[in-house]
Design a protein around this motif. Structure first.
Motif, mmCIF file in Angstrom:
data_model
loop_
_atom_site.group_PDB
_atom_site.id
_atom_site.type_symbol
_atom_site.label_atom_id
_atom_site.label_comp_id
_atom_site.label_asym_id
_atom_site.label_seq_id
_atom_site.Cartn_x
_atom_site.Cartn_y
_atom_site.Cartn_z
ATOM 1 N N LEU A 1244 0.835 -1.208 0.000
ATOM 2 C CA LEU A 1244 0.000 0.000 0.000
ATOM 3 C C LEU A 1244 0.870 1.259 0.000
ATOM 4 O O LEU A 1244 1.771 1.391 0.831
ATOM 5 N N PRO A 1245 0.582 2.192 -0.893
ATOM 6 C CA PRO A 1245 1.341 3.457 -0.903
ATOM 7 C C PRO A 1245 0.954 4.338 0.290
ATOM 8 O O PRO A 1245 -0.110 4.182 0.879
ATOM 9 N N GLU A 1246 1.827 5.254 0.631
ATOM 10 C CA GLU A 1246 1.625 6.125 1.794
ATOM 11 C C GLU A 1246 0.323 6.916 1.688
ATOM 12 O O GLU A 1246 -0.388 7.099 2.687
ATOM 13 N N GLN A 1247 0.015 7.424 0.477
ATOM 14 C CA GLN A 1247 -1.182 8.250 0.357
ATOM 15 C C GLN A 1247 -2.461 7.444 0.645
ATOM 16 O O GLN A 1247 -3.427 7.978 1.200
ATOM 17 N N ASP A 1248 -2.444 6.157 0.290
ATOM 18 C CA ASP A 1248 -3.614 5.328 0.586
ATOM 19 C C ASP A 1248 -3.744 5.076 2.084
ATOM 20 O O ASP A 1248 -4.855 5.053 2.635
ATOM 21 N N LEU A 1249 -2.607 4.892 2.770
ATOM 22 C CA LEU A 1249 -2.646 4.717 4.230
ATOM 23 C C LEU A 1249 -3.211 5.971 4.899
ATOM 24 O O LEU A 1249 -4.006 5.875 5.856
ATOM 25 N N ALA A 1250 -2.822 7.142 4.391
ATOM 26 C CA ALA A 1250 -3.331 8.392 4.959
ATOM 27 C C ALA A 1250 -4.836 8.525 4.717
ATOM 28 O O ALA A 1250 -5.590 8.972 5.598
ATOM 29 N N ARG A 1251 -5.305 8.115 3.536
ATOM 30 C CA ARG A 1251 -6.740 8.184 3.237
ATOM 31 C C ARG A 1251 -7.537 7.232 4.128
ATOM 32 O O ARG A 1251 -8.656 7.542 4.564
#
Length: 1541
Positions: A1244-1251
């Protein structure tokens, strides 16, 4: 004195002792008239003495007024003189003493060896009690005489029953003991008890002082039924006595006692204290204590006798009632510190009760507990009403089948319940063997006389766990392992645990110093031994897995080379108990019958053996658990199939004579290294032999055994366990012919087992804890009784309640091909345990516990072929019996003939049936009178059940019965049937009582547990409940735990301040809440069951702590949930509520197939299905409506080929505190409980974890969450370049999820601790983003399946959960972690190099090509059964696949094909379940598990496995254990996480 010359006046002038001497000497034969007079005079004198006694004398034997019927019955397996008694039957070489029960009456070595030639060399004596015999006494003759006496009921009727020698001879339970007593000044003053004097006066050869100034007390011996045997025996001992012996220690103890005693045994007023005797000071009161078995000949009983001084003073002025037979009652409250076996009053039963059962049942040979220990102050009219409601019938009501009423027992006085460790502080110095007693005197004496056994010199011990939960090996080992770890911690021993089950409480740092989440295999355990270098290893706390590993390690020589000592039961004993051939030979050595059997290792040998024995036969597999691979065969064809399958799972099988229809019984036995041996519990199967005990309804204690049969099996158990050399805990299973006394031993489990957990919870005896202490060198007398806190663990529990266990099956979750019949191989996934005062009450409680949809004993099925449903047991046979009784009017005899269930049980069930008819007959709640309502509640009827029968509502019935004053009473598990005060917090409720055992002044916080283990709700929720309760106690809160699962740590008595072993339904939770006046209830840590009643609890005034139940309801109701998500802008798949088939079709056409059908308020995806085409829509809709009829069915668009992500989080007042994101390896479509979870996420990319964190914050705020919650999110990569992936929430549970233990342990932050603070609004931590922290390790959770157990089930993964447990391992990367995790699943065997792999399934899956290419490159041979697959794979460059002949109907031929091509792994990537039983993909999957081969049935997991294989092979992954080589994954949890989490 000459009887012939004495008249009545002369006889009247004699004292009671002289009269008894006359009775002994003359035997009442010389003068019938005088005999009659003597009898009458003795009765008068005894009655006169007892009327003058204000405090009862400690009785060495029952009073003359008692009947000489053996007092201990089937339900109270303890010695006649009291429950605090060990059965010590055999002399040991170093210390050949023969003891009397727990009395501490012991022969000098010279005496015991003189009479028994076997004593000197420690060999087992042929008679059970191994007593020294008089010269010329023939052991075989004695056994024969005893058996005759038992069969004929010697002394149980006629004049014999009144014969006054009951005062000395009536107790026919325990062995002879001799106590030497010094003639000191204090002794001469103190021993003045009438009973002691009468015994002294009665025995010839013992009326004169011996040369050393000692007098002897002889207590009767258990097997001696005739006076002349006893007299010759006593004279023989007398001759040995006068030869003298080593008595220095006695004099030393007597000197000590001279200065410390002041009391008398006398029934009269105390005489003046002689000069020189120093009374005890008030600052150091002494207690009168019982010395158990193994206290040797140098005990001065005078010193111990005198210790009752302080108590007697305290008791003066208190009033004592007299029992109906003249025996004065003891005040149990005051005896709390005085566990004297002399002072124990046993329950007595009439000879009618001992032999018979119910009034209506001709097969009812035994009694049950159906009367409360009535309080003296209870008003008589209340008792009369209770009596009337439960034991009388009106003329127009069908007669109930009653059991003889037991004598009223004294209640245990309320004691403040405080959870504490099982061991008290009564101990000696390190290595010193000291009696566990509050008495300093007793401890000092015992330090001199207890055997000086060397204790193992260990500072670090490895405990081998059991791995993931599977059918046959479930949560009971979490409980037993946790108790063992507690025991090690108390001893200051460092505990190292290897167990990959990350969901269990035992794999927490609170218990173990180091935890290794690694496979339970000989190789990996050897690696841990090599790395940790412990001093000892415990093998009996991890089920069959640990046992097999231990035996293998011993064969490998690892234990010897590393100097690791096996603690507890030795390896040789484990081998003998597991190897069927050796086991049968061992039993033959001691003349214990075993089933006619032959051990074989080939199919042909099995057929030959069966021909010799004769069909039908039973096949049993060696070295397996839960009857795996076992079964019955009526002919050669059946045996050929069965043996082929069994020999693929086990190297050896046993062919035995079938005894279907016999009774099956179990005894739990505890033995220490000093040979003290006790029976903790005996249990009886409701179902006859033929049903695995794990799949049978079990009742404890046994209800249908006559006393002689109980003791016959008890004696055999002690003999077997001693012969095998078990040290610790074990269980022995019997088959007993119901029409004769013929029996045979089925098996011995020389380890903690499922039955051990049940027995431990049923009796309150901490078996696993005690076994661990014994393994560390303690003996039973040194260990305290965990229930009384003052007596020792050397006792046999005696129950005043009945426990019923019913298994939980989840067979309906699997394909229709699963065989629903239950037999010798276990299929249940869990079990419930209900406690009641009658069988009817505990049975109906247990039925409701198994499934909350069931309200009691009713006909929930209506089989078409009823006789077959009754004669061939299935998971629903109990309800087939209900259908036969309610709808078809089958008689008890008909049912017995078909089921072979004992008539006693059937008559008890008929009582329930008659009560149902009575309730239906009155028609309305207004016509239900007090008597009928009380009768129904005493028989275990729920309010909701009664409401259905009288056409009312549950709330109306509740209000009505409360207005009548009918409410449950809270009773305490005390294991001693009220003979000593219980100090346990282990409680249950019953309507068969008249008072509470506890006060309700704590007002604790209630934690609702998770109930029975089942697919979807298992040990992970128990971890949550235990963690929550412990955190509450840390916060200074009193805790009240409610749960009914005997396999759990949460039902361990020291985990909460109060434990209610009770139902988790609305009625019982409300009852307990109202009684306890609790501060609140926590419903969010026990899985789905507490959630289902949360809203109703709130509506009825309960303070539900944490998230508002209205919000819980909004999340569970799919319509409300979706509406809230829409309102906060969180995306979700398209959905609709379905009210008709037409509406469903319209929605499916609109969004396009596939669609997902899901009901509300369900766990584990029950009845969830993905529908790919319209024809299957109707069937799946109706299934969903059936499983949750009160709530709408929701249809959503199913997103194919998407990732699924789990988010576990904790919020406080809507504010996110902590969260974790775990990624599934499998694509969406596999239930999250079956999925392979990776943490931290690997792709999972960082931006997806933040979302995802942002979504969690929105959801927490919208539902105003205070506590734990869990979400499942679908992630689908965008087809447009550089656009973010689509994230859709598909589910949210406002409770702890099954992945909470996993994320807590992997991330090193306890989510439940945080959630408990949020729920209680106390000490709430600041929000933290632990996902932002970078980690140099990965952990993977893999599901544990039990396909092998579920014959016919299709091993296929879908949206409905199928796994029974989970395991997890750590690694430096995803491949290392997955390798260790997959190998941790039970039974997974890595294929050897260059062997065959069978490929099949959907060729459109992109992973198929890479899997085939990698395996080919690694040197594996590839095979397939399908022409399509062959054609596809052979187009791949450098890949060669061979298509093989694949018989789909003949299992034996298929096995031959697998062997011919050396196939050791099956990878099947089918898109759909098998259409039928001959579907090639289904046959490949099914037979892989049947043949014990690794099966990979998911494309992404198979891809990950072959990648891991490619990495591990160069590192030696396919090689076995090598000295000095430790793989990189062999690191402890602390080493991975960086600290002790």
């Amino acid at each position: 004195m000459d009887l012939a010359t004495m008249d009545e006046a002369s006889l009247r002038r004699l004292k009671r002792g002289d009269l008894q001497q006359l009775a002994r000497v003359h035997g009442f034969a010389a003068n019938a008239k005088s005999a009659t007079i003597i009898k009458q005079l003795l009765r008068e004198k005894i009655a006169q003495e007892q009327r003058s006694i204000s405090v009862p004398a400690p009785a060495l034997a029952p009073s003359a007024s008692e009947s000489p019927v053996p007092e201990r019955q089937h339900h109270a397996p303890s010695p006649s003189l009291g429950p605090i008694a060990a059965s010590h039957l055999l002399p040991t070489p170093s210390h050949a003493s023969v003891t009397s029960g727990g009395l501490g009456l012991v022969f000098p070595p010279s005496i015991s060896q003189a009479g028994d030639p076997s004593a000197s060399n420690g060999r087992h004596s042929p008679i059970p009690d191994s007593l020294p015999r008089p010269a010329g006494h023939d052991g075989a003759q004695e056994e024969h005489e005893h058996e005759q006496a038992s069969n004929q009921g010697v002394g149980q009727s006629g004049d014999d029953a009144e014969y006054p020698d009951a005062a000395v001879f009536a107790s026919t339970q325990e062995v002879v003991g001799v106590v030497e007593i010094c003639r000191t000044a204090s002794f001469q003053h103190h021993i003045q008890s009438r009973r002691l004097q009468s015994i002294l006066a009665c025995l010839e050869g013992f009326t004169k002082h011996t040369k050393d100034g000692r007098r002897s007390i002889i207590q009767e011996r258990s097997m001696c039924t005739r006076e002349r045997d006893f007299m010759s025996y006593a004279q023989d001992i007398s001759r040995d006595w006068n030869r003298g012996g080593p008595y220095e220690e006695i004099i030393e103890v007597a000197k000590y006692a001279d200065g410390h005693v002041e009391e008398t045994f006398s029934d009269d007023a105390p005489e003046p204290v002689p000069e020189g005797v120093v009374p005890p000071t008030p600052e150091s009161p002494v207690e009168f204590v019982m010395l158990p078995a193994h206290v040797v000949h140098n005990v001065d009983i005078a010193a111990l006798a005198a210790e009752s001084a302080e108590r007697k003073k305290r008791r003066r002025g208190q009033m004592y009632d007299e029992d109906v037979d003249g025996d004065a009652d003891e005040n149990w409250k005051d005896l709390a510190g005085s566990p004297s076996v002399h002072a124990v009053k046993r329950r007595r039963v009439s000879s009618n009760e001992a032999r018979g059962g119910s009034e209506g049942g001709d097969g009812s040979r035994q009694t049950e507990v159906n009367a409360d220990r009535a309080e003296k102050e209870v008003p008589r009219n209340v008792d009369a009403e209770i009596n009337a409601s439960s034991t009388t019938e009106s003329a127009d009501r069908p007669e109930l089948h009653l059991t003889s009423t037991r004598r009223a027992l004294h209640p245990t006085r309320p004691v403040q319940a405080i959870a504490r460790a099982a061991v008290g502080s009564y101990g000696g110095e390190d290595g010193e063997h000291v009696l566990s007693s509050p008495s300093e005197l007793a401890r000092k004496i015992s330090a001199k006389v207890l055997p000086k056994l060397p204790r193992p010199d260990v500072s670090k011990v490895l405990i081998v766990g059991s791995g993931g939960l599977s059918i046959g090996q479930a949560g009971e080992f979490d409980y037993s392992g946790s108790q063992a770890l507690k025991a090690l911690r108390e001893e200051g021993v460092d505990a190292v645990l290897i167990n990959p089950n990350i969901a269990t409480w035992q794999t927490s740092h609170q218990l173990a110093s180091e935890v290794y989440f690694l496979p339970i295999t000989a190789d990996y355990v050897a690696y841990v031994l090599e790395k940790e270098r412990p001093d000892g290893i415990l093998l009996t706390f991890g089920g069959q897995s640990a046992l097999n590993v231990g035996i293998e390690l011993d064969k490998m020589g690892v234990l010897e080379r590393l100097g690791v000592q096996v603690l507890g039961t030795p390896i040789r004993t484990l081998e003998v108990s597991e190897d069927r051939d050796l086991f049968v030979q061992a039993l033959k050595e001691i003349d214990i019958p075993a089933a006619t059997s032959t051990a074989v290792s080939t199919v042909n040998d099995a057929l030959k053996a069966a021909e010799a024995i004769g069909y039908p036969v039973i096949l049993r597999s060696a070295f397996t658990l839960g009857g795996l691979g076992s079964g019955f065969a009526d002919n050669a064809d059946e045996l050929r199939d069965l043996s082929a399958k069994s020999l693929s799972l086990s190297p050896q099988v046993l062919i035995e004579r079938s005894m279907k229809g016999w009774k099956e019984l179990e005894y739990e036995v505890v033995r220490d290294a000093a040979d003290n041996t006790i029976i903790c519990c005996n249990m009886e199967n409701f179902d006859p032999l033929g049903t695995h005990t794990g799949d049978s309804i079990v009742v404890a204690p046994s209800q249908t055994l006559p006393d002689d049969e109980y003791h016959m099996l008890r004696t055999a158990a002690l003999k077997v366990i001693r012969h095998l050399g078990v040290i610790g805990e074990c269980n022995i299973q019997y088959a007993l012919n119901p029409t004769s006394r013929e029996y045979c031993v089925i098996e011995v489990n020389a380890r903690l087992s499922r039955s051990s957990a049940l027995a431990s919870k049923a009796t309150g005896y901490p078996l696993a804890y005690t076994a661990a202490k014994i393994a560390l060198g303690h003996t039973l007398p040194e260990l305290p009784n965990a229930v009384t806190k003052t007596t020792t663990a050397c006792f046999e529990p005696s129950l005043d309640y009945i426990v019923t266990k019913i298994p939980k099956w989840d067979l309906a979750k699997f394909s229709s091909q699963v065989n629903r019949e239950v037999g010798s191989a276990m299929k249940s996934v869990g079990e419930v345990m209900a406690i009641g005062r009658t069988f009817e009450e505990s049975l109906q409680k247990a039925i409701r516990q198994v499934d909350p949809r069931w309200k009691g004993f009713e006909a929930y099925i209506q089989p078409e072929d009823l006789d077959t449903a009754l004669s061939k047991p299935t998971d629903m046979r109990l309800f087939a019996i209900a259908y036969a009784m309610f709808n078809k009017n089958y008689t008890i005899d008909q049912l017995h003939d078909l089921t072979k269930i004992d008539k006693w049980f059937l008559y008890k069930i008929d009582n329930i049936v008659q009560t149902v008819h009575a309730l239906k007959a009155v028609g309305s709640v207004d016509k239900v009178d007090y008597e009928l309502m009380k009768r129904a509640k005493c028989m275990g009827f729920a309010d909701s059940h009664i409401a259905d029968l009288v056409s009312s509502t549950e709330d109306t019935i509740r209000a009505t019965r409360k207005s009548m004053g009918i409410t449950p009473f809270v009773k305490r598990i005390d294991t001693l049937a009220a003979e000593f005060p219980a100090h346990t917090n282990y409680l249950y409720t019953t309507y068969n009582a008249s008072e509470h055992d506890v006060d309700f002044e704590e007002h604790g916080t209630m934690v609702l547990g998770s109930g029975v283990y089942r697919i979807g709700s298992s040990v992970e929720f128990d971890w949550c409940a235990v963690t929550c309760a412990r955190k509450l106690r840390e916060m200074g809160k009193k805790t009240v735990m409610i749960n009914y699962n005997p396999e759990t740590v949460s039902t361990d008595f020291d985990e909460a301040d109060r434990l209610y072993f009770e139902e988790l339904g609305y009625e019982r939770v409300m009852d307990i809440y109202e009684l306890e006046q609790a501060q609140g209830v926590i419903v969010s840590v026990g899985g789905q069951l507490p959630q289902n009643i949360a809203l109703r609890l709130k509506d009825n005034g309960v303070n539900v702590l944490g998230t508002d139940p209205d919000m819980i309801d909004s999340a569970e109701d799919r319509h409300k949930f979706s509406s809230i998500l829409d309102s906060i802008g969180v995306d979700q798949p398209e959905w609709t509520e379905v009210t008709s088939l037409d509406a469903a079709k319209v929605f499916a056409q609109k969004v396009g197939y596939p669609v997902l059908i899901r009901p509300s308020y369900v766990l584990s995806g029950a009845a969830m299905n993905v529908v790919y085409e319209e024809p299957s829509l109707e069937y799946n809709l109706s299934a969903a409506a059936d499983v949750s009829p009160l709530h709408p069915v929701v249809m959503t668009k199913f997103i194919d080929s998407a990732q699924e992500i789990d988010v576990d989080a904790v919020a406080h007042n809507g504010k996110l505190i902590v969260h974790a994101v775990s990624e599934h390896v499998e694509n969406a479509g596999v239930h999250s409980g079956d999925a392979t979870l990776v943490l931290p996420p690997f792709s999972l990319p960082e931006q997806d974890l933040a979302r995802m964190k942002e979504i969690a914050e929105k959801v927490a705020s919208a539902f105003r969450i205070s506590g734990p919650f869990n979400m499942q999110i679908i992630r689908k990569a965008s087809e447009v370049l550089n656009e973010p992936a689509v994230l859709k929430v598909i589910e949210c549970n406002l409770r702890a999820s099954r992945s909470f233990p996993f994320v807590s342990k992997v991330l090193g932050t306890n989510f439940i601790d945080v959630a408990t603070c949020a729920i209680m609004d106390q000490d709430v931590p600041e929000p933290i983003d632990i996902m932002a922290e970078k980690r140099d390790y990965v952990a993977i959770k893999v599901s544990q399946f039990s396909w092998t157990r579920l014959g016919g089930a299709d091993p296929f993964l879908g949206v409905e959960m199928a796994s029974t447990g989970e395991v997890a391992s750590f690694g430096k990367d995803i491949h290392e972690a997955y390798w260790a995790s997959l190998l941790s699943t039970t039974g997974f065997k890595v294929p050897r190099a260059n062997t065959g792999v069978l490929l099949g399934g959907d060729i459109t899956k992109p992973e198929m090509k890479t899997i085939a290419k990698t395996l080919s490159d690694l040197g594996f041979k590839l095979y397939c059964s399908s022409a399509t697959v062959e054609q596809f794979l052979n187009t791949i460059p450098y890949v060669s696949v061979k298509r093989i002949m694949f018989p789909t109907r003949d299992k034996r031929k298929l096995r031959e094909v697998f062997d011919e091509y050396d196939i050791e792994c099956v990878i099947n990537l089918a898109k759909f379940r098998g259409k039928d039983a001959v579907d090639e993909d289904y046959v490949a999957r099914r037979n892989a598990v049947d043949f014990g081969l690794p099966l990979l049935n998911n494309a992404q997991c198979a891809q990950l496995f072959v990648e891991a294989l490619a990495k591990k092979i160069p590192q030696g992954g396919l090689r076995g254990y090598e000295e000095g080589r430790i793989p990189s994954e062999v690191r402890s949890w602390r080493e991975f996480v960086g600290y002790r989490a």
